[in-house]
Design a protein around this motif. Structure first.
Motif, PDB file in Angstrom:
ATOM      1  N   VAL A   5       0.695  15.080   4.657  1.00  0.00           N
ATOM      2  CA  VAL A   5       0.371  14.021   3.695  1.00  0.00           C
ATOM      3  C   VAL A   5       1.432  12.934   3.751  1.00  0.00           C
ATOM      4  O   VAL A   5       1.135  11.736   3.722  1.00  0.00           O
ATOM      5  CB  VAL A   5       0.257  14.594   2.264  1.00  0.00           C
ATOM      6  CG1 VAL A   5       0.051  13.464   1.254  1.00  0.00           C
ATOM      7  CG2 VAL A   5      -0.874  15.599   2.174  1.00  0.00           C
ATOM      8  N   ALA A   6       2.703  13.337   3.886  1.00  0.00           N
ATOM      9  CA  ALA A   6       3.804  12.371   3.889  1.00  0.00           C
ATOM     10  C   ALA A   6       3.918  11.633   5.224  1.00  0.00           C
ATOM     11  O   ALA A   6       4.637  10.648   5.319  1.00  0.00           O
ATOM     12  CB  ALA A   6       5.117  13.084   3.578  1.00  0.00           C
ATOM     13  N   ILE A  16      -6.669  11.666   5.647  1.00  0.00           N
ATOM     14  CA  ILE A  16      -5.837  11.691   4.451  1.00  0.00           C
ATOM     15  C   ILE A  16      -5.907  10.314   3.825  1.00  0.00           C
ATOM     16  O   ILE A  16      -5.600   9.311   4.478  1.00  0.00           O
ATOM     17  CB  ILE A  16      -4.370  12.046   4.781  1.00  0.00           C
ATOM     18  CG1 ILE A  16      -4.280  13.441   5.405  1.00  0.00           C
ATOM     19  CG2 ILE A  16      -3.504  11.959   3.535  1.00  0.00           C
ATOM     20  CD1 ILE A  16      -2.951  13.731   6.050  1.00  0.00           C
ATOM     21  N   ALA A  17      -6.338  10.261   2.578  1.00  0.00           N
ATOM     22  CA  ALA A  17      -6.425   8.968   1.899  1.00  0.00           C
ATOM     23  C   ALA A  17      -5.892   9.121   0.494  1.00  0.00           C
ATOM     24  O   ALA A  17      -5.935  10.204  -0.088  1.00  0.00           O
ATOM     25  CB  ALA A  17      -7.861   8.475   1.872  1.00  0.00           C
ATOM     26  N   CYS A  18      -5.327   8.039  -0.022  1.00  0.00           N
ATOM     27  CA  CYS A  18      -4.805   8.080  -1.382  1.00  0.00           C
ATOM     28  C   CYS A  18      -5.177   6.777  -2.059  1.00  0.00           C
ATOM     29  O   CYS A  18      -4.878   5.699  -1.539  1.00  0.00           O
ATOM     30  CB  CYS A  18      -3.294   8.273  -1.359  1.00  0.00           C
ATOM     31  SG  CYS A  18      -2.566   8.305  -2.997  1.00  0.00           S
ATOM     32  N   ASP A  19      -5.862   6.891  -3.206  1.00  0.00           N
ATOM     33  CA  ASP A  19      -6.172   5.712  -3.998  1.00  0.00           C
ATOM     34  C   ASP A  19      -6.960   4.679  -3.167  1.00  0.00           C
ATOM     35  O   ASP A  19      -6.681   3.488  -3.211  1.00  0.00           O
ATOM     36  CB  ASP A  19      -4.863   5.088  -4.502  1.00  0.00           C
ATOM     37  CG  ASP A  19      -5.075   4.428  -5.856  1.00  0.00           C
ATOM     38  OD1 ASP A  19      -6.197   4.539  -6.387  1.00  0.00           O
ATOM     39  OD2 ASP A  19      -4.125   3.805  -6.356  1.00  0.00           O
ATOM     40  N   GLY A  20      -7.885   5.173  -2.341  1.00  0.00           N
ATOM     41  CA  GLY A  20      -8.722   4.259  -1.567  1.00  0.00           C
ATOM     42  C   GLY A  20      -8.089   3.742  -0.286  1.00  0.00           C
ATOM     43  O   GLY A  20      -8.722   3.042   0.490  1.00  0.00           O
ATOM     44  N   SER A  38       2.751   5.666   0.266  1.00  0.00           N
ATOM     45  CA  SER A  38       3.386   5.653  -1.045  1.00  0.00           C
ATOM     46  C   SER A  38       3.501   7.071  -1.595  1.00  0.00           C
ATOM     47  O   SER A  38       2.750   7.472  -2.468  1.00  0.00           O
ATOM     48  CB  SER A  38       2.573   4.765  -1.978  1.00  0.00           C
ATOM     49  OG  SER A  38       3.225   4.688  -3.219  1.00  0.00           O
ATOM     50  N   VAL A  39       4.446   7.851  -1.053  1.00  0.00           N
ATOM     51  CA  VAL A  39       4.620   9.227  -1.516  1.00  0.00           C
ATOM     52  C   VAL A  39       6.021   9.425  -2.079  1.00  0.00           C
ATOM     53  O   VAL A  39       6.953   8.719  -1.713  1.00  0.00           O
ATOM     54  CB  VAL A  39       4.437  10.254  -0.372  1.00  0.00           C
ATOM     55  CG1 VAL A  39       3.046  10.174   0.200  1.00  0.00           C
ATOM     56  CG2 VAL A  39       5.480  10.063   0.706  1.00  0.00           C
ATOM     57  N   ALA A 105       2.486   6.686  -5.290  1.00  0.00           N
ATOM     58  CA  ALA A 105       1.120   6.896  -5.765  1.00  0.00           C
ATOM     59  C   ALA A 105       0.832   8.386  -5.935  1.00  0.00           C
ATOM     60  O   ALA A 105      -0.087   8.767  -6.643  1.00  0.00           O
ATOM     61  CB  ALA A 105       0.126   6.279  -4.799  1.00  0.00           C
ATOM     62  N   VAL A 106       1.620   9.223  -5.260  1.00  0.00           N
ATOM     63  CA  VAL A 106       1.454  10.671  -5.408  1.00  0.00           C
ATOM     64  C   VAL A 106       2.818  11.347  -5.250  1.00  0.00           C
ATOM     65  O   VAL A 106       3.650  10.910  -4.459  1.00  0.00           O
ATOM     66  CB  VAL A 106       0.438  11.241  -4.383  1.00  0.00           C
ATOM     67  CG1 VAL A 106       0.852  10.945  -2.962  1.00  0.00           C
ATOM     68  CG2 VAL A 106       0.249  12.743  -4.570  1.00  0.00           C
TER      69      VAL A 106
END
Lengths: 300, 278
Positions: A5-6, A16-20, A38-39, A105-106
């Motif tokens: 993820v990082a 792997i997606a975060c917030d779109g 943004s981790v 963001a996460v």
């Protein structure tokens, strides 16, 4: 998984997606470098920079909120210290503050409690529980300990050999373990045997040692019987009245959280201290482990 | 009991022989030189010129070694690729190469009629028997000491720290400057001390590739060689100066390593590499 993820480790395939925002997509050939994701990753051993002060460590992620974070994590008095000079619990707070300084963001937590001794672990777990509850950021936490997971997580995904076995709230996992692994991971006893459906519903299971127990669930063939210790009681003789009973000798009596943990044969069971005294339980006492047909959950 | 004591006595005897043998030349140097005259002897124009040549050439050589060697060592320490082991061995080769061979090699590469001799000559660059030849010779023999130690120093930096820097938003170059470089600094400095000492003592490659021209390519070690014939006292005086310099270097190396051991929590490869490269 957190490293994937990082962006520190490249997964074979997937997305792997975060917030779109897509961070990794093997099909589309997308793979953002770690600094573009943004981790806030909190490493297992915290990975604080030993050559920088606590303040400089936090400022490395983002200089804007350093004072806020120092205050919020009650480490203002340590701002000038170097990481090797502070305690394990303090290091974890610095690592969290540093991860949050980037306003990620996460939040990713890699076995955040594994590096701590048992006593500090309890304290830090409680701290972390409060923190995660009030944080406006989703957190992904990896642990090998179901107690940590159930204390800190809203939802738990059980992963074995790289495959997701079950995803659910801690209560769901205990109430309906998807398989034998989830049952033992969540703290259950596991017995194996052959099930035979009963005409009126439910089934009868012949265990490996010949004992027969009943379950409300219907199944046929090889099954596992998952039993949680807090649903397994102790009696000196089989009580009848529809309760299952498996005889065995008592051992491993130990107080735990106001209750007594013990083993009857190979089953972990629990009873109140008063009851243990009334029954005169001691190592070697012949007794029965008792449980209802409802608590005998069948897993494959 | 008696046999054990006898064995200890044997060990002590061997140590005594070794120490005597190693210390004797140093003691002799100080015994032979008229110590009061050392400042005057070092004031000799030939010595002054040799010191100036040594200072100039080593300054440039060390700047080259640090400037190119640090990023190169970081690359070799942090990247895994096919042929990496071969590259590292290649980097280490000058360590075991006889210095005269290094000098011949440099001549073959940059000398007139050498590999690049014609290209260099047509563009008006003549390297052999100039001060630049000394710089090249020193760089060639000394840089492997720095590179080797530098690779070990960067390898001992915990990967999770550089990973942490990346997840905190640092680019690879910022990660290198802010995290890897400061954490490897102790090991890099130790490697540089070794390279510096090797550069000052350089003789064989220099005399082959750069010659022994006073004021041009004559370094202090070459000056000792020349003064042996004409003025033994001057040779002694320079030697005393170099003993003091070498002892200072060794001492700073040791201080640096003990400071590194006390200030770093990660195991250091120091003892291993220093014992094999010293």
């Amino acid at each position: 998984m957190l490293r994937a993820v990082a962006g520190l480790r490249r997964p074979d395939k997937g997305r792997i997606a975060c917030d779109g925002e897509t961070w990794f997509d093997s099909a589309a050939g997308v793979d953002l470098p770690p600094e573009a994701r943004s981790v806030g990753l909190v490493f297992q051993e915290y990975a604080l920079f030993p050559h920088m002060s606590v303040r400089a460590n936090i400022a490395f992620g983002g200089a804007r909120r350093v004072d806020d974070l120092l205050e919020r994590f009650r480490i203002s008095h340590l701002a000038g210290e170097r990481p090797p000079a502070i305690s394990g619990g303090e290091r974890q707070r610095v690592a969290l503050a540093r991860a949050l300084a980037r306003e990620p963001a996460v939040l990713l937590l890699d076995e955040p409690l594994a590096a701590l001794d048992a006593h500090t672990r309890e304290l830090v777990r409680a701290e972390l529980q409060d923190l995660l509850a009030e944080l406006p950021v989703p957190a992904l936490l990896v642990t090998h300990d179901f107690r940590d997971a159930s204390a800190l997580a809203d939802r738990i995904g059980v992963i074995l050999d790289g495959r997701l076995r079950q995803l659910g709230t801690p209560q769901e996992l205990i109430a309906r373990p998807a398989d034998a692994f989830v049952a033992t991971f969540t703290g259950g006893n596991l017995l194996s045997g052959d099930a035979r459906p009963l005409p009126g519903g439910g089934s009868e299971i012949t265990l490996a040692d010949g004992a027969v127990v009943r379950s409300d669930e219907t199944a046929e063939g090889r099954v596992g019987v998952a039993l949680y210790p807090w649903e397994v009681g102790v009696a000196l003789a089989p009580p009848g009245d529809g309760l299952n009973a498996i005889p065995g000798s008592v051992h491993g009596l130990a107080p735990e959280g106001g209750r007594i943990r013990l083993r009857v044969g190979e089953l972990a069971a629990e009873c109140s201290p008063e009851e243990a005294q009334r029954l005169g339980l001691a190592d070697g006492t012949r007794a029965c482990a008792t449980f209802t047909t409802a608590s005998a959950r069948l897993v494959h | 009991m008696a046999r054990r004591a006898g064995f200890t006595a044997f060990l002590a005897l061997c140590l005594g022989v070794a120490l005597t043998f190693l210390a004797l030349p140093i003691v002799a140097l100080f015994a032979e030189v008229p110590l009061g005259d050392v400042p005057d002897l070092l004031g000799d124009p030939a010595v002054q010129e040799a010191l100036a040549v040594t200072a100039r050439t080593n300054a440039v050589a060390n700047a080259l070694i640090l400037g190119f060697g640090t990023p190169a060592a970081y690359f070799l320490a942090t990247r895994r690729f096919r042929g990496r082991a071969l590259l590292v061995t290649l980097v280490e080769l000058p360590l075991v190469l006889p210095p005269a061979v290094a000098g011949i090699g440099l001549l073959a590469a940059f000398g007139a009629g050498g590999l690049f001799g014609d290209e260099l000559a047509t563009s008006g660059i003549v390297l052999p028997f100039t001060e630049w030849a000394v710089v090249l010779a020193v760089t060639f023999v000394a840089s492997p000491f720095y590179l080797r130690q530098g690779i070990a120093a960067f390898e001992s930096v915990d990967d999770t720290l550089t990973d942490a820097a990346r997840t905190l938003g640092a680019s690879p170059s910022r990660t290198f400057l802010r995290v890897a470089l400061p954490l490897a600094a102790g090991g890099l400095a130790a490697g540089w001390v070794l390279a510096f000492a090797r550069g000052i003592g350089e003789f064989g490659a220099t005399i082959v590739f750069a010659g022994n021209v006073r004021g041009e390519t004559q370094t202090v070690t070459l000056a000792i060689y020349e003064q042996l014939e004409s003025n033994f006292d001057i040779a002694l005086a320079i030697s005393v100066l170099l003993v003091v310099l070498s002892a200072t270097i060794l001492l700073s190396y040791k201080l640096l390593s003990s400071w590194r051991r006390s200030s770093s929590t990660s195991p250091s490869p120091f003892a291993r590499t220093s014992s094999s490269s010293a």
